[in-house]
Design a protein around this motif. Structure first.
Motif, PDB file in Angstrom:
ATOM      1  N   LEU A  80     -12.882 -20.270 -14.922  1.00  6.20           N
ATOM      2  CA  LEU A  80     -11.842 -21.035 -15.628  1.00  6.20           C
ATOM      3  C   LEU A  80     -11.932 -22.502 -15.253  1.00  6.20           C
ATOM      4  O   LEU A  80     -11.918 -22.847 -14.063  1.00  6.20           O
ATOM      5  CB  LEU A  80     -10.445 -20.514 -15.259  1.00  6.20           C
ATOM      6  CG  LEU A  80     -10.159 -19.044 -15.548  1.00  6.20           C
ATOM      7  CD1 LEU A  80      -8.698 -18.715 -15.177  1.00  6.20           C
ATOM      8  CD2 LEU A  80     -10.407 -18.719 -17.015  1.00  6.20           C
ATOM      9  N   GLY A  81     -12.020 -23.372 -16.264  1.00  4.55           N
ATOM     10  CA  GLY A  81     -12.059 -24.811 -16.016  1.00  4.55           C
ATOM     11  C   GLY A  81     -13.092 -25.484 -16.895  1.00  4.55           C
ATOM     12  O   GLY A  81     -13.832 -24.815 -17.639  1.00  4.55           O
ATOM     13  N   SER A  82     -13.151 -26.816 -16.816  1.00  3.04           N
ATOM     14  CA  SER A  82     -14.047 -27.532 -17.728  1.00  3.04           C
ATOM     15  C   SER A  82     -14.647 -28.790 -17.112  1.00  3.04           C
ATOM     16  O   SER A  82     -15.146 -29.655 -17.822  1.00  3.04           O
ATOM     17  CB  SER A  82     -13.276 -27.920 -18.993  1.00  3.04           C
ATOM     18  OG  SER A  82     -12.214 -28.786 -18.635  1.00  3.04           O
ATOM     19  N   GLY A  83     -14.593 -28.894 -15.774  1.00  2.23           N
ATOM     20  CA  GLY A  83     -15.065 -30.125 -15.143  1.00  2.23           C
ATOM     21  C   GLY A  83     -16.426 -29.975 -14.482  1.00  2.23           C
ATOM     22  O   GLY A  83     -17.122 -28.968 -14.654  1.00  2.23           O
ATOM     23  N   GLY A  84     -16.763 -31.000 -13.688  1.00  2.00           N
ATOM     24  CA  GLY A  84     -18.012 -30.975 -12.935  1.00  2.00           C
ATOM     25  C   GLY A  84     -18.012 -29.829 -11.932  1.00  2.00           C
ATOM     26  O   GLY A  84     -19.060 -29.222 -11.676  1.00  2.00           O
ATOM     27  N   ARG A  85     -16.847 -29.568 -11.362  1.00  2.97           N
ATOM     28  CA  ARG A  85     -16.730 -28.450 -10.411  1.00  2.97           C
ATOM     29  C   ARG A  85     -17.150 -27.135 -11.067  1.00  2.97           C
ATOM     30  O   ARG A  85     -17.947 -26.373 -10.510  1.00  2.97           O
ATOM     31  CB  ARG A  85     -15.276 -28.370  -9.934  1.00  2.97           C
ATOM     32  CG  ARG A  85     -14.934 -27.086  -9.176  1.00  2.97           C
ATOM     33  CD  ARG A  85     -13.455 -27.066  -8.781  1.00  2.97           C
ATOM     34  NE  ARG A  85     -12.601 -27.407  -9.909  1.00  2.97           N
ATOM     35  CZ  ARG A  85     -11.446 -28.058  -9.804  1.00  2.97           C
ATOM     36  NH1 ARG A  85     -10.985 -28.421  -8.636  1.00  2.97           N
ATOM     37  NH2 ARG A  85     -10.734 -28.337 -10.877  1.00  2.97           N
ATOM     38  N   VAL A 101      -7.074 -23.180 -19.716  1.00  2.00           N
ATOM     39  CA  VAL A 101      -6.848 -22.547 -18.402  1.00  2.00           C
ATOM     40  C   VAL A 101      -5.404 -22.086 -18.185  1.00  2.00           C
ATOM     41  O   VAL A 101      -5.141 -21.274 -17.305  1.00  2.00           O
ATOM     42  CB  VAL A 101      -7.259 -23.465 -17.230  1.00  2.00           C
ATOM     43  CG1 VAL A 101      -8.750 -23.743 -17.258  1.00  2.00           C
ATOM     44  CG2 VAL A 101      -6.463 -24.763 -17.218  1.00  2.00           C
ATOM     45  N   THR A 102      -4.470 -22.609 -18.972  1.00  2.00           N
ATOM     46  CA  THR A 102      -3.081 -22.157 -18.812  1.00  2.00           C
ATOM     47  C   THR A 102      -2.671 -21.172 -19.916  1.00  2.00           C
ATOM     48  O   THR A 102      -1.520 -20.757 -19.978  1.00  2.00           O
ATOM     49  CB  THR A 102      -2.105 -23.359 -18.817  1.00  2.00           C
ATOM     50  OG1 THR A 102      -2.417 -24.164 -19.944  1.00  2.00           O
ATOM     51  CG2 THR A 102      -2.229 -24.181 -17.554  1.00  2.00           C
ATOM     52  N   ASP A 103      -3.625 -20.779 -20.750  1.00  2.00           N
ATOM     53  CA  ASP A 103      -3.353 -19.786 -21.795  1.00  2.00           C
ATOM     54  C   ASP A 103      -3.598 -18.392 -21.182  1.00  2.00           C
ATOM     55  O   ASP A 103      -4.648 -17.771 -21.384  1.00  2.00           O
ATOM     56  CB  ASP A 103      -4.287 -20.049 -22.991  1.00  2.00           C
ATOM     57  CG  ASP A 103      -4.164 -18.979 -24.074  1.00  2.00           C
ATOM     58  OD1 ASP A 103      -3.295 -18.087 -23.956  1.00  2.00           O
ATOM     59  OD2 ASP A 103      -4.967 -19.034 -25.033  1.00  2.00           O
ATOM     60  N   GLU A 159      -3.914 -25.926 -11.503  1.00  2.61           N
ATOM     61  CA  GLU A 159      -2.754 -25.670 -12.363  1.00  2.61           C
ATOM     62  C   GLU A 159      -2.526 -24.183 -12.655  1.00  2.61           C
ATOM     63  O   GLU A 159      -1.415 -23.679 -12.451  1.00  2.61           O
ATOM     64  CB  GLU A 159      -2.866 -26.490 -13.653  1.00  2.61           C
ATOM     65  CG  GLU A 159      -1.525 -26.574 -14.368  1.00  2.61           C
ATOM     66  CD  GLU A 159      -1.610 -27.263 -15.718  1.00  2.61           C
ATOM     67  OE1 GLU A 159      -2.687 -27.756 -16.092  1.00  2.61           O
ATOM     68  OE2 GLU A 159      -0.572 -27.273 -16.415  1.00  2.61           O
ATOM     69  N   PRO A 160      -3.559 -23.453 -13.122  1.00  2.00           N
ATOM     70  CA  PRO A 160      -3.312 -22.019 -13.364  1.00  2.00           C
ATOM     71  C   PRO A 160      -2.959 -21.249 -12.087  1.00  2.00           C
ATOM     72  O   PRO A 160      -2.201 -20.279 -12.155  1.00  2.00           O
ATOM     73  CB  PRO A 160      -4.634 -21.516 -13.962  1.00  2.00           C
ATOM     74  CG  PRO A 160      -5.633 -22.591 -13.754  1.00  2.00           C
ATOM     75  CD  PRO A 160      -4.916 -23.866 -13.532  1.00  2.00           C
TER      76      PRO A 160
END
Ligand code: AMP
Length: 429
Positions: free
Chosen positions: A6-11, A48-50, A72-73
């Motif tokens: 879950l997520g969309s960044g560089g991490r 990620v919060t859905d 956040e989630p």
């Protein structure tokens, strides 16, 4: 194993890159992911919060392990939500439940936790609107600078270092009376200012046992020499030379062990990452903050230094089976430089076409704020891309990372030219 990140960044791109090297992996999904993760696995258009959407994706794609990237989630209780579903009892989740995520979600909670379990940290006291007079009075008896922290999540902006009594009192009023950080500053922790050098230590816990991942140093300010506004992070370096064996042993004894033990005593199950922000003050570690997830951009230097099968470690953490798991680390230096959008961290440009990828020959590319439009990659976030150089020497790792940051082209590009240079100076006094 089918895995969902879950997520969309560089991490998350770094997670995807590392996990894709594992022989245990069958299919990899990332929700929502970015153009970088799309090259490694399948992006799902679920936010990620859905939580309902995430649950459906787990069922549709027969997911066995969920790795939660951002806070956040976690703070909103994604683990608790998934665990409440009878049909999902078999899946593993990396990331704590709502209770454990309070280590990050509430500074008041984490300070109380540290004080209770005698984990070294700055002296502090918490105030709310009703006790503001006591707070203003408390400040008159303190020395300066002093640190005021919004209790809740404030996108990394909720910490103010006040240089004088006047500034501290004004800030306390703004936070408590004018809701400077919204609900997040309904409670304010006032804490002593710690002198020293900062570093971050990362722990993967299964609730009982843990492994310590490589440590890192990050660079928060927008400009060279740590000047200008705070950002989400402009770069990172690992290893950190002042985190020598003696210091890391102290961190283990005084911080990591009591943290894991404290969570157990509190009855808080914890399967996931604990990111410990530390101040090294004369060789002694003091905790500045906990986060309930990995750091970004620290992940982009930590994961490339892990030689063990990372997916196997994550799965073991989620199943309470970290006992006896060894982590093998590389001796290489890793340096990452973030390229950011013009204007960031204030209002920034978006939609600029990016080119030059083919000229990045000797560095890892981790997408952060990018988007694919008509087959082209364009900027879509403040922090656009992390470029990680790896080498047997720190000098070379810095050079590789900087060369890659130079090679990537787009209108308004900015990056720091001094990532790792302070560490290099420390290496060679
Ligand atoms: P935090 O969100 O708690 O990590 O704080 C953000 C940044 O503020 C940290 O990375 C430190 O650079 C600084 N900071 C926070 N607490 C302290 C402290 N007690 N003393 C000195 N600097 C601090």
């Amino acid at each position: 194993m089918n895995v969902l990140i879950l997520g969309s960044g560089g991490r998350e791109h770094a997670f995807a890159w590392k996990i894709s090297q594992s022989p245990l992996l069958s299919s990899l999904y990332i929700a929502p992911g970015n153009p970088g993760t799309a090259e490694i696995g399948t992006n799902l258009s679920v936010q990620v919060t859905d939580f309902e959407g995430i649950k459906q994706a787990i069922k549709d794609f027969h997911i066995e392990l969920v790795i939660v990237g951002p806070e956040e989630p976690l703070v909103k209780g994604i683990r608790d939500f998934l665990e409440a579903d009878e049909s999902l009892q078999h899946i593993g989740i990396v990331g704590p439940g709502k209770l454990g995520a309070q280590l990050e979600g509430s500074k008041d909670f984490s300070k109380n936790f540290m004080h209770k379990y005698q984990i070294p940290t700055a002296k502090s006291q918490t105030f709310i609107k009703d006790t503001i007079e006591e707070g203003l009075e408390y400040l008159t008896k303190q020395s300066f600078p002093i640190v005021l922290k919004a209790d809740g999540l404030a996108a990394g902006k909720g910490v103010i270092i006040a240089q004088s009594l006047q500034e501290a009192q004004d800030t306390l009023k703004e936070m408590l009376l004018d809701a400077k950080f919204g609900d997040a500053s309904a409670k304010v922790v006032i804490e002593d200012f710690l002198q020293g050098i900062e570093l971050s230590v990362f722990v993967l816990s299964d609730g009982e046992n843990y492994v310590i991942l490589p440590e890192a140093k990050d660079y928060k300010r927008i400009r060279e020499n740590d000047e200008g506004l705070n950002t989400g992070g402009m770069g990172a370096v690992s290893p950190v030379p002042f985190a020598n064996e003696k210091f890391m042993e102290r961190v283990k004894q005084k911080v990591v062990e009591p943290t894991i033990q404290g969570l157990k005593t509190e009855g808080i199950p914890y399967q996931g990452f604990i990111f410990i922000g530390l101040m090294n003050h004369d060789g002694e570690p003091y905790v500045i903050e906990y986060n309930a997830r990995m750091g970004d951009p620290e992940t982009e230097v930590v994961l490339p230094r892990i030689e063990s099968d990372f997916l196997s470690l994550l799965f073991a953490s989620s199943k309470g089976k970290l006992n006896g798991q060894k982590i093998v680390l590389s001796d290489q230096f890793a340096v990452t430089t973030m390229v950011v959008s013009g204007g960031y961290p204030e209002d920034y440009r978006k939609g600029d076409e990016m080119t030059g990828f083919e000229n990045v020959k000797d560095a890892l590319i981790f997408h952060a704020g990018t988007k694919s439009v008509d087959g082209k990659i364009v900027t879509s976030g403040g922090r656009v891309m992390a470029l990680t150089g790896l080498s047997n020497t720190l000098e070379n790792a810095i050079q590789k990372s900087q060369k890659a940051a130079n090679a990537i082209q787009y209108e308004g590009k900015h990056f720091r030219k001094d990532i790792g240079l302070d560490v290099l100076r420390y290496n060679k006094p």
